[in-house]
Design a protein around this motif. Structure first.
Motif, PDB file in Angstrom:
ATOM      1  N   LYS B 111       0.806  -1.215   0.000  1.00  0.00           N
ATOM      2  CA  LYS B 111       0.000   0.000   0.000  1.00  0.00           C
ATOM      3  C   LYS B 111       0.848   1.278   0.000  1.00  0.00           C
ATOM      4  CE  LYS B 111      -2.423  -1.354   3.745  1.00  0.00           C
ATOM      5  NZ  LYS B 111      -3.454  -1.189   4.804  1.00  0.00           N
ATOM      6  N   LEU B 112       0.254   2.336  -0.481  1.00  0.00           N
ATOM      7  CA  LEU B 112       0.768   3.681  -0.247  1.00  0.00           C
ATOM      8  C   LEU B 112       0.236   4.167   1.086  1.00  0.00           C
ATOM      9  CD1 LEU B 112       0.203   5.638  -3.609  1.00  0.00           C
ATOM     10  CD2 LEU B 112       2.383   4.879  -2.653  1.00  0.00           C
ATOM     11  N   THR B 113       1.027   4.943   1.821  1.00  0.00           N
ATOM     12  CA  THR B 113       0.486   5.595   3.009  1.00  0.00           C
ATOM     13  C   THR B 113       0.372   7.086   2.740  1.00  0.00           C
ATOM     14  OG1 THR B 113       2.632   6.084   3.980  1.00  0.00           O
ATOM     15  CG2 THR B 113       1.672   3.926   4.490  1.00  0.00           C
ATOM     16  N   ALA B 114      -0.602   7.685   3.380  1.00  0.00           N
ATOM     17  CA  ALA B 114      -0.782   9.130   3.235  1.00  0.00           C
ATOM     18  C   ALA B 114       0.502   9.854   3.636  1.00  0.00           C
ATOM     19  CB  ALA B 114      -1.951   9.605   4.100  1.00  0.00           C
ATOM     20  N   GLN B 115       1.111   9.361   4.689  1.00  0.00           N
ATOM     21  CA  GLN B 115       2.339   9.981   5.165  1.00  0.00           C
ATOM     22  C   GLN B 115       3.453   9.875   4.117  1.00  0.00           C
ATOM     23  OE1 GLN B 115       4.098   8.027   8.512  1.00  0.00           O
ATOM     24  NE2 GLN B 115       4.704   9.956   9.521  1.00  0.00           N
ATOM     25  N   GLY B 116       3.556   8.709   3.511  1.00  0.00           N
ATOM     26  CA  GLY B 116       4.590   8.503   2.486  1.00  0.00           C
ATOM     27  C   GLY B 116       4.373   9.409   1.284  1.00  0.00           C
ATOM     28  N   TYR B 120       6.785  12.515   0.099  1.00  0.00           N
ATOM     29  CA  TYR B 120       7.262  12.572  -1.287  1.00  0.00           C
ATOM     30  C   TYR B 120       6.964  13.944  -1.899  1.00  0.00           C
ATOM     31  CZ  TYR B 120       7.683  11.512  -6.249  1.00  0.00           C
ATOM     32  OH  TYR B 120       8.036  11.531  -7.569  1.00  0.00           O
ATOM     33  N   LEU B 121       5.758  14.406  -1.697  1.00  0.00           N
ATOM     34  CA  LEU B 121       5.350  15.671  -2.323  1.00  0.00           C
ATOM     35  C   LEU B 121       6.086  16.852  -1.713  1.00  0.00           C
ATOM     36  CD1 LEU B 121       1.556  14.849  -2.628  1.00  0.00           C
ATOM     37  CD2 LEU B 121       3.142  15.215  -4.531  1.00  0.00           C
ATOM     38  N   GLU B 122       6.229  16.822  -0.395  1.00  0.00           N
ATOM     39  CA  GLU B 122       6.973  17.904   0.261  1.00  0.00           C
ATOM     40  C   GLU B 122       8.399  17.976  -0.272  1.00  0.00           C
ATOM     41  OE1 GLU B 122       4.757  17.905   4.634  1.00  0.00           O
ATOM     42  OE2 GLU B 122       6.831  17.190   4.428  1.00  0.00           O
ATOM     43  N   ALA B 123       9.040  16.815  -0.338  1.00  0.00           N
ATOM     44  CA  ALA B 123      10.426  16.798  -0.804  1.00  0.00           C
ATOM     45  C   ALA B 123      10.502  17.240  -2.268  1.00  0.00           C
ATOM     46  CB  ALA B 123      11.016  15.392  -0.639  1.00  0.00           C
ATOM     47  N   PHE B 124       9.536  16.812  -3.045  1.00  0.00           N
ATOM     48  CA  PHE B 124       9.549  17.165  -4.465  1.00  0.00           C
ATOM     49  C   PHE B 124       9.505  18.677  -4.635  1.00  0.00           C
ATOM     50  CE2 PHE B 124       7.581  18.304  -8.456  1.00  0.00           C
ATOM     51  CZ  PHE B 124       8.309  17.540  -9.350  1.00  0.00           C
ATOM     52  N   PHE B 125       8.559  19.318  -3.989  1.00  0.00           N
ATOM     53  CA  PHE B 125       8.386  20.758  -4.232  1.00  0.00           C
ATOM     54  C   PHE B 125       9.443  21.591  -3.510  1.00  0.00           C
ATOM     55  CE2 PHE B 125       4.122  19.201  -5.376  1.00  0.00           C
ATOM     56  CZ  PHE B 125       4.097  19.684  -6.670  1.00  0.00           C
ATOM     57  N   ARG B 126      10.139  20.978  -2.540  1.00  0.00           N
ATOM     58  CA  ARG B 126      11.228  21.694  -1.879  1.00  0.00           C
ATOM     59  C   ARG B 126      12.479  21.710  -2.761  1.00  0.00           C
ATOM     60  NH1 ARG B 126      11.018  19.073   3.135  1.00  0.00           N
ATOM     61  NH2 ARG B 126      12.589  17.654   2.301  1.00  0.00           N
ATOM     62  N   VAL B 162      -4.421  14.261   1.524  1.00  0.00           N
ATOM     63  CA  VAL B 162      -3.167  14.683   0.883  1.00  0.00           C
ATOM     64  C   VAL B 162      -3.434  15.092  -0.570  1.00  0.00           C
ATOM     65  CG1 VAL B 162      -0.856  13.964   0.192  1.00  0.00           C
ATOM     66  CG2 VAL B 162      -1.790  13.171   2.363  1.00  0.00           C
ATOM     67  N   CYS B 163      -4.247  14.311  -1.247  1.00  0.00           N
ATOM     68  CA  CYS B 163      -4.580  14.650  -2.643  1.00  0.00           C
ATOM     69  C   CYS B 163      -5.252  16.017  -2.715  1.00  0.00           C
ATOM     70  CB  CYS B 163      -5.484  13.578  -3.250  1.00  0.00           C
ATOM     71  SG  CYS B 163      -4.616  12.041  -3.621  1.00  0.00           S
ATOM     72  N   ASP B 164      -6.146  16.265  -1.807  1.00  0.00           N
ATOM     73  CA  ASP B 164      -6.804  17.571  -1.794  1.00  0.00           C
ATOM     74  C   ASP B 164      -5.793  18.682  -1.547  1.00  0.00           C
ATOM     75  OD1 ASP B 164      -9.279  16.575  -2.344  1.00  0.00           O
ATOM     76  OD2 ASP B 164      -9.974  16.584  -0.264  1.00  0.00           O
ATOM     77  N   ASP B 165      -4.882  18.442  -0.606  1.00  0.00           N
ATOM     78  CA  ASP B 165      -3.904  19.480  -0.279  1.00  0.00           C
ATOM     79  C   ASP B 165      -3.066  19.848  -1.503  1.00  0.00           C
ATOM     80  OD1 ASP B 165      -4.866  19.354   2.252  1.00  0.00           O
ATOM     81  OD2 ASP B 165      -3.172  18.245   3.099  1.00  0.00           O
ATOM     82  N   TYR B 166      -2.791  18.860  -2.327  1.00  0.00           N
ATOM     83  CA  TYR B 166      -1.948  19.111  -3.497  1.00  0.00           C
ATOM     84  C   TYR B 166      -2.750  19.122  -4.809  1.00  0.00           C
ATOM     85  CZ  TYR B 166       2.207  18.722  -0.586  1.00  0.00           C
ATOM     86  OH  TYR B 166       3.180  18.944   0.354  1.00  0.00           O
ATOM     87  N   ARG B 167      -4.049  19.096  -4.694  1.00  0.00           N
ATOM     88  CA  ARG B 167      -4.941  19.121  -5.857  1.00  0.00           C
ATOM     89  C   ARG B 167      -4.649  18.003  -6.851  1.00  0.00           C
ATOM     90  NH1 ARG B 167      -6.653  25.212  -7.289  1.00  0.00           N
ATOM     91  NH2 ARG B 167      -6.873  25.950  -5.144  1.00  0.00           N
ATOM     92  N   LEU B 168      -4.497  16.814  -6.337  1.00  0.00           N
ATOM     93  CA  LEU B 168      -4.219  15.658  -7.196  1.00  0.00           C
ATOM     94  C   LEU B 168      -5.432  14.735  -7.214  1.00  0.00           C
ATOM     95  CD1 LEU B 168      -0.631  14.699  -5.957  1.00  0.00           C
ATOM     96  CD2 LEU B 168      -1.256  16.156  -7.893  1.00  0.00           C
ATOM     97  N   PRO B 169      -5.803  14.245  -8.384  1.00  0.00           N
ATOM     98  CA  PRO B 169      -6.861  13.231  -8.427  1.00  0.00           C
ATOM     99  C   PRO B 169      -6.391  11.928  -7.787  1.00  0.00           C
ATOM    100  CG  PRO B 169      -6.478  14.177 -10.622  1.00  0.00           C
ATOM    101  CD  PRO B 169      -5.366  14.653  -9.728  1.00  0.00           C
TER     102      PRO B 169
END
Lengths: 346, 346, 346, 346
Positions: B111-116, B120-126, B162-169
């Motif tokens: 599974k994917l975790t919301a935390q994971g 990932y997204l935080e690191a990506f945009f940083r 998390v998807c909502d926070d980053y506007r991802l489907p």
């Protein structure tokens, strides 16, 4: 402010600008069908001791990688690369945009090993459902790697052997090739690359040119139609002679290697300065990119004085920083860097 | 020979074959514009408590994933998935063939975790060079996962956040959805999926149909032009009613859940038989796929008697083997499996 | 209501449904690795007198065309087709989605002519800037064409010759192949197609199957990796035997040709009824699609009584209408059509 | 030898070379994040009277068209263009390589007409099977066209209206935009283009630069992520300032229009010389490309003396020849051309 961020912050070697100016009002045919491109091709063939090589000039590295890889692969094939490979990380999905998966293998100091590739291929074809998976269709290496490291001739020959065993083309990304060829202790030469690779490119953008990469296919007609593929990928320059003039200049009287050797000398000095002044090396690189660990205090101290690239965040607020030299790096900038660091340390 | 290899070795539930025969000589319009497709859509909307949902029928899972993901992503975006996700491994590069990278995150029990995802997204945009990298454009999960595991409603809600926070489907691959919905202890229902996902599909191929997957977009007109995209991707069946008839049958009188519950009961029995007869569980799965460790001796003993799927090679010649139940698994086959295993052990 | 809209409004020939039911509970391996697929392949090889042929089963025509064309072309190549060809008009850009341009030549009664293709190729390669244009990489024809017309063996041989001269593969789309093989006066047989084409497909969807197309590569291993390409394109059916069973049935005791001959007999009768009852033929077709001109008055009269496809709007409110027969067309429906038309005319 | 083949046979305007030399040793950030690019963007915004415009610099026209069109279209959409449009003919399938069909409409003097586009769209959406066809997703025009012709403001406004009615973006390819803006009698200005187009590009390669095209999106953030798309398409120059410096120079003190006006004056003279000396105009063009009919005798006479581009073969061995002027055309070359032609005629 001192700049060591990367190796593409300046323009071009002055000899290139002079030739561009001197030829400016000439009329030549477009798209690489001009005498300057032809002369440059001939000089590169000689430097590679490969008189039959097909040589094409493109503007930048991402488009070069995308075009060559698209040219080699069938639609259902992917390209094997180190997980740190430029094509998998910093080219915005150019390979996938062309329809192909990047098949990553964990790197060893930024490199693929023949053994690692062999293991990957053995495991792949042993898997009963391998026809449901992306077929490995070629191998991609960069030399120097993203970490500034270099393959030995023996390592490349071993990769070549694996490629032969599995009938895979071997492609070498030489965005910084000059700095690899001029490194101390390397035994890899242009004729070696021509003997070992199905294709490789000689990077101009980061080694003295305004822009431009020269793709070498040592075997004539290795990829029929490659010009049309380049055109389709938007990688053909209308005024193609601009590329010919630059590479002709770089391959006249050994300029390409001369300026690369200068960058290597500067990098060696850079390494000494960093390691002797409170910036321990994070990684030992024999080429123009040097990686050092900077403490938070040092980062703060250097702010506004010295510019570098943050490579990776480490623990305790330290970072691995990249300092790059290049053909244009000046001795006086290194002296100044040393002075600044000494002030920081004491 | 007993077969437990996978959940697509038989044909279809008899009720489906009967309806296909009963309607065989009727004339209907093609491409899904027929009363059976419309009836099936309506029943699925009701089962999802989502009266406005757009519903499309496709033939198989790979084409469904490829079409939905291509529909959601911009050309420079990729899809976040667990590194074990089906789209990244066993679909022969279908996503890359459509131009997109699969951005993998290490899985937790498949599974994917919301935390994971968040990390990932935080690191990506940083990362300062993030505009040079494939943009994360959507999140893909499968439920059940490749390991037969299930998300809880809370876990899915956290991913949604998390998807909502980053506007991802958020897209859920339900190739084996029935076995997830019917599992013991799950709190995830079809209405939950409709509330939490931008799209998901209800798998038919592995849950009682001859073939077919029903894509649900809970929000009307979420992907305008999706039918044309399906057509372009070769995913539209000329005699579309074949899909309508199958899903209408599966969603009449709760057949889809009934046959799924049967498979779960069989899986539970399978788990007991395996674990109590010398085949320790490699992984604890609540759904129809069970994973057990087989010694080399046992593998040899079962050869020609019981068929299963080699999932992974372990050390000492042991393997992790997958035994799958499905809607068609018969009690007598399990009894026979138990008899065989008891003979092996003693 | 009478339905003559198209040839995919019914289910399948009853013999197919019976075999699907009879085999329903058997266990077979997926993805075409089952005895039914193998038996069907062998029967098709015999029908084509081509014992070495590679044969693959796909679900539908658009995905078949997309996969075969993607398999043959290099990235910078396009496929030559008549401007009326299905791939250029009604497949939603599936070929372009795979990266390739459809290079159109004006049709002659729906057909390409060898002379037309030759002229196109001569002009292409004479053009000084031809390396800046999409390279012609293969030739696509359909047989029957979109207009129901047929190639003669001589015409196909002439196309083959042009293809040989320019080293281009010849691919034939046989979505309605049965109706072409069974037409009166045709001299083209399956062995002819195997001798003349690099690939062709035998259409099942429109000729008695629920769905399914059989791609034939007469030369063994003509497209290595085609299975993986199919998988990538989402064109592999998990329960592959469904395709094997259907084609095995169609190629047992000549069923495919028998039911095609029925459709042709019905089409001949249809032609008589239309032309003798106020619906002059717009186009003379020897196969199962008939095209007639309907006046506005007649259109209005038939509304709610007879269903057909509007093919093209003509002047004065007239239309060219397509009336299709198929394997399932009943004599009594034609009798009823005649009765209705007679009432309309008088 | 006199050269009139095309408008990209020389280098760059001397002012550009001077600035490149003057700035050569400066350090700047890569990829367009430098003060020269920013200054150039600001000057272009002012010239367009469009202070919010997003502006991106790319190296060449094919990659610019490919990136912008890929940015605007959904996967199942195509771009409407005149059948003579550059994207459909001379870009080697770059648009199809990105997955999109070029939907062609017969040209009128190289142009699309609002009426023609309107008719196309009406017919498209009236077709019952339009969801099975490539959806029209944007409109592409070039200004000047391939024939050197120009739109009037009214014609562009009418196209804009059709685009608005169908919610389609309008994109204008300005490879030779300077020669259009400087033409006699045109009423189309940069602010007009900014008001009427969703995107257009200002061509540098053919109008005084070494290379480079400036894409203008008048509406801020019209295509989010366009930089990453450019990167993916291999269209980002590492030393981005080279583009900034060139466009900053071209848009300082109106240089772009001044040198374009020179080319137009030379073209006018060219037109006189040709038409008054036995080379009747094949086509009347108001811009820098002139088309004249050459007899076989004249072609032979000019061989080795005057170089031009063969545009089209006409009957009786005559050809339509293109003679192009540009920013670099010299008065003395025209005088020499006149002298040669007078010798030929008499």
């Amino acid at each position: 402010m001192l700049y060591f961020n990367c190796d593409y912050m300046e323009g071009a070697h002055p000899a290139i600008l002079e030739r561009l100016a001197a030829t400016n009002s000439e009329h030549t045919l477009g798209y690489g069908n001009d005498p300057y491109c032809e002369a440059a091709r001939e000089k590169i063939r000689q430097a590679c001791r490969c008189p039959e090589a097909d040589i094409f000039f493109l503007v930048g590295g991402t488009q070069t990688n995308a075009a060559v890889i698209k040219g080699f692969l069938k639609p259902f094939e992917g390209v094997i690369a180190a997980d740190t490979g430029h094509i998998g990380v910093h080219e915005a999905g150019a390979i996938e945009s062309g329809g192909h998966k990047v098949l990553t293998i964990p790197h060893q100091d930024g490199k693929l090993t023949a053994q690692g590739v062999q293991r990957y291929l053995e495991a792949f074809f042993r898997d009963g459902s391998c026809t449901h998976m992306v077929q490995p269709g070629m191998v991609y290496v960069s030399h120097p790697t993203e970490f500034g490291t270099l393959y030995t001739r023996e390592e490349l020959a071993a990769l070549r052997q694996v490629c032969d065993d599995y009938r895979l083309p071997l492609y070498l990304d030489g965005a910084r090739l000059g700095y690899g060829l001029a490194a101390e202790g390397t035994d890899v030469t242009l004729p070696d690359l021509a003997a070992l690779c199905d294709a490789f490119y000689i990077g101009g953008t980061k080694v003295g040119a305004l822009f431009g990469e020269a793709v070498v296919f040592p075997q004539k007609n290795r990829l029929p139609g490659f010009f049309t593929l380049m055109k389709q990928q938007g990688a053909v320059l209308a005024k193609g002679r601009l590329l010919g003039i630059q590479f002709d200049t770089l391959f006249t009287d050994g300029l390409y290697l001369k300026i690369s050797a200068h960058a290597i000398a500067m990098a060696k000095r850079l390494k000494e300065i960093l390691s002797q002044n409170g910036c321990p090396l994070w990684f030992d690189s024999p080429t123009n990119q040097q990686f050092a660990v900077l403490t938070p205090q040092l980062q703060q101290f250097l702010d506004g004085k010295v510019s570098y690239e943050v490579w990776q965040e480490l623990e305790d607020g330290c970072i691995a920083a990249r300092f790059a030299s290049c053909w244009a790096t000046r001795q006086e900038d290194l002296t100044e860097l040393e002075r600044i660091l000494k002030n920081a340390v004491h």
